[in-house]
Design a protein around this motif. Structure first.
Motif, PDB file in Angstrom:
ATOM      1  N   LEU A   1       0.396  -1.421   0.224  1.00  0.00           N
ATOM      2  CA  LEU A   1      -0.005  -0.034   0.374  1.00  0.00           C
ATOM      3  C   LEU A   1       0.681   1.324  -0.450  1.00  0.00           C
ATOM      4  O   LEU A   1       0.375   2.268  -0.365  1.00  0.00           O
ATOM      5  N   HIS A   2       2.111   1.157   0.461  1.00  0.00           N
ATOM      6  CA  HIS A   2       3.169   2.387   1.327  1.00  0.00           C
ATOM      7  C   HIS A   2       3.751   2.611  -0.415  1.00  0.00           C
ATOM      8  O   HIS A   2       2.833   3.747  -0.878  1.00  0.00           O
ATOM      9  N   ALA A   3       3.608   1.794  -1.483  1.00  0.00           N
ATOM     10  CA  ALA A   3       4.114   1.881  -2.426  1.00  0.00           C
ATOM     11  C   ALA A   3       3.317   2.084  -3.642  1.00  0.00           C
ATOM     12  O   ALA A   3       3.816   3.223  -4.420  1.00  0.00           O
ATOM     13  N   LEU A   4       1.461   1.876  -3.149  1.00  0.00           N
ATOM     14  CA  LEU A   4       1.031   1.922  -4.161  1.00  0.00           C
ATOM     15  C   LEU A   4       0.863   4.098  -4.342  1.00  0.00           C
ATOM     16  O   LEU A   4       0.398   4.496  -4.588  1.00  0.00           O
ATOM     17  N   LEU A   5       0.640   4.420  -3.054  1.00  0.00           N
ATOM     18  CA  LEU A   5       0.310   5.247  -2.374  1.00  0.00           C
ATOM     19  C   LEU A   5       1.004   7.153  -3.370  1.00  0.00           C
ATOM     20  O   LEU A   5       1.220   7.268  -3.387  1.00  0.00           O
ATOM     21  N   GLU A   6       2.799   5.995  -2.808  1.00  0.00           N
ATOM     22  CA  GLU A   6       3.904   6.980  -3.347  1.00  0.00           C
ATOM     23  C   GLU A   6       3.877   6.923  -4.624  1.00  0.00           C
ATOM     24  O   GLU A   6       4.091   8.122  -5.470  1.00  0.00           O
ATOM     25  N   ALA A   7       3.130   5.803  -5.485  1.00  0.00           N
ATOM     26  CA  ALA A   7       2.900   6.231  -6.812  1.00  0.00           C
ATOM     27  C   ALA A   7       1.546   7.453  -8.141  1.00  0.00           C
ATOM     28  O   ALA A   7       1.617   8.057  -8.285  1.00  0.00           O
ATOM     29  N   ASN A   8       0.916   7.464  -6.115  1.00  0.00           N
ATOM     30  CA  ASN A   8       0.112   8.187  -6.081  1.00  0.00           C
ATOM     31  C   ASN A   8       0.429   9.532  -6.041  1.00  0.00           C
ATOM     32  O   ASN A   8      -0.568  10.784  -5.515  1.00  0.00           O
ATOM     33  N   LYS A   9       2.453   9.561  -5.313  1.00  0.00           N
ATOM     34  CA  LYS A   9       2.140  10.882  -4.879  1.00  0.00           C
ATOM     35  C   LYS A   9       2.385  11.582  -3.661  1.00  0.00           C
ATOM     36  O   LYS A   9       1.970  12.973  -2.708  1.00  0.00           O
ATOM     37  N   ILE A  10       1.480  10.278  -2.854  1.00  0.00           N
ATOM     38  CA  ILE A  10       1.315  10.666  -0.844  1.00  0.00           C
ATOM     39  C   ILE A  10       2.297  10.046  -0.190  1.00  0.00           C
ATOM     40  O   ILE A  10       2.493   8.435  -0.741  1.00  0.00           O
ATOM     41  N   THR A  11       2.372  10.257   0.812  1.00  0.00           N
ATOM     42  CA  THR A  11       3.576   9.897   1.105  1.00  0.00           C
ATOM     43  C   THR A  11       3.544   9.454   2.357  1.00  0.00           C
ATOM     44  O   THR A  11       2.721  10.459   3.598  1.00  0.00           O
ATOM     45  N   PRO A  12       2.626   7.902   2.720  1.00  0.00           N
ATOM     46  CA  PRO A  12       2.065   7.885   4.285  1.00  0.00           C
ATOM     47  C   PRO A  12       2.696   7.510   5.172  1.00  0.00           C
ATOM     48  O   PRO A  12       4.011   7.575   5.381  1.00  0.00           O
ATOM     49  N   GLN A  13       2.073   7.747   6.422  1.00  0.00           N
ATOM     50  CA  GLN A  13       2.973   7.742   7.777  1.00  0.00           C
ATOM     51  C   GLN A  13       2.489   6.244   7.990  1.00  0.00           C
ATOM     52  O   GLN A  13       0.981   5.338   7.482  1.00  0.00           O
ATOM     53  N   HIS A  14       2.655   5.557   9.176  1.00  0.00           N
ATOM     54  CA  HIS A  14       1.692   4.585   9.421  1.00  0.00           C
ATOM     55  C   HIS A  14       1.885   3.925  10.974  1.00  0.00           C
ATOM     56  O   HIS A  14       2.677   4.654  11.608  1.00  0.00           O
ATOM     57  N   PHE A  15       0.675   2.983  11.050  1.00  0.00           N
ATOM     58  CA  PHE A  15       1.209   2.806  12.736  1.00  0.00           C
ATOM     59  C   PHE A  15       0.088   1.480  13.089  1.00  0.00           C
ATOM     60  O   PHE A  15      -0.260   0.113  11.981  1.00  0.00           O
TER      61      PHE A  15
END
Length: 407
Positions: A210-224
């Protein structure tokens, strides 16, 4: 036959409800060099004519066509004009100037003849082929004129737009803000990638996909990570709801005794839009929104293929709606006959082949929604409506999961 489908909503209804929760997150200015993949929040205008001057498109000589009309085909050379220099002037219209590609067309000239069509000797250029007036010139303003919209608002910026932004001197661009996202994993069975799992444990993979998919959409997520403890889950979610625009969870939404997520959201007054969809994979999908914070929650089932499919089917469509991007449904041709005998919308892993200019889909063999390894062979998912049979050659909806760049 799947049981208890009456308590679920249809895929079509779930998809509609997800898109109804689109949000606008405002705008921000970014450097054009960092704008790839972002969505414009303004029209981009040409700051000058393009081209800004009459430009030679070939190396050769610049002449005034009237000299040819006077039955002359030999032109004494007055000099050479290089690209990047100020406009020169042809002093005698019966002469010529050598000119390089990209140079400003000299004053008193209106035609360029490339070197391949002339013979040069003793300081004179002699025509070898018929010449057409105005040839080999890119005329000022022929592409676009000053003040014209060259990129429209709501355009997603690609490499082509980067080049245009640079050409018009748009150093900073106004783009739509992306949502702040936190990825939440659940379950005591998960361990870090670098750890060696015990027989009853698995390495955490869904969050990284999911992190990689979001990065491809220019979103850098946080993790918990949430442990399987009811009170801890509730307290952590309370804090995350007040500090994020979107929460994406994987796991904890089925009907197991330790799946506390739906109960915790209810306690926190999160509005459940729906829970459980007539689809496969991803049937236990939970979706909701917090009325006060406007936080949108995508709570996907924990099986990796379910999470992967639901992200592409729902989240990407929701994000495109938030960005006001119009996305056309993709279609592919079935390379084999397929039956969907269950009362669910089914998403099947497929691999694509190019056949006579068409994208033809063939099923990828899987062991169900837990078969993470099957995604390595998957180009996307075909969507099959409930209880229908599809012959080879049928055109069906396709949800891509792999960039064409990698095909």
């Amino acid at each position: 036959m799947d049981k208890n489908t009456d308590s679920m909503i249809s895929f079509k209804e779930a998809y509609k409800k997800v898109l109804e929760q689109k949000e606008f997150y405002g705008t921000e200015k970014v450097l054009f060099t960092s704008s790839f993949g972002r969505v414009l929040a303004e029209d981009i205008l040409a700051d000058r004519d393009f081209p800004a001057f009459n430009r030679a498109t070939k190396d050769g000589i610049a002449i005034h066509y009237s000299t040819i009309e006077q039955q002359r085909n030999a032109f004494p050379i007055e000099g050479i004009v290089a690209a990047g220099t100020q406009q020169a002037k042809l002093k005698d219209v019966s002469h010529c100037l050598e000119i390089m590609t990209g140079a400003v067309l000299p004053e008193n000239t209106d035609t360029v003849v490339m070197y391949e069509d002339i013979n040069i000797g003793n300081g004179t250029a002699t025509l070898q082929k018929e010449v057409k007036k105005g040839q080999n010139i890119h005329w000022q303003g022929s592409d676009t004129t000053k003040g014209t919209v060259v990129i429209k608002k709501n355009t997603q910026i690609t490499a082509a737009e980067i080049g245009i932004l640079a050409a018009v001197g748009k150093v900073e661009v106004l783009v739509k803000k992306l949502p702040k996202v936190t990825l939440i994993s659940t379950g005591n069975e998960l361990v870090a990638v670098h750890e060696t799992p015990l027989p009853h444990q698995i390495r955490e993979s869904n969050m990284l996909s999911l992190h990689a998919l979001l990065e491809a959409n220019k979103i850098t997520p946080q993790h918990f990570h949430l442990k399987d403890d009811k009170e801890a889950v509730t307290n952590s979610l309370r804090e995350l709801l007040h500090s994020n625009d979107v929460l994406i969870l994987s796991g904890g939404v089925s009907k197991g005794k330790y799946d506390y997520i739906p109960e915790a959201f209810e306690a926190l007054k999160v509005e459940k839009v729906f829970h459980r969809v007539k689809q496969r994979p991803g049937k236990p999908f939970w979706f909701g929104v917090h009325p006060k914070t406007k936080t949108v929650i995508f709570s996907f089932p924990g099986n990796p293929v379910s999470t992967f499919a639901n992200y592409h089917v729902y989240f990407k469509a929701w994000l495109a709606a938030c960005m006001e991007l119009s996305k056309k449904a993709m279609k592919v041709v079935l390379g084999e006959a397929i039956s969907n005998e269950v009362p669910l919308t089914v998403f099947k892993n497929v691999k694509l082949n190019d056949e006579n200019g068409k994208k033809v889909a063939f099923l990828v063999t899987t062991n169900g929604s837990g078969d993470l390894m099957s995604l390595a062979e998957t180009d996307g998912f075909i969507q099959l409506p409930p209880q229908e049979t599809f012959e080879k050659g049928t055109v069906v909806r396709f949800v891509p999961t792999r960039n064409e760049f990698y095909k």
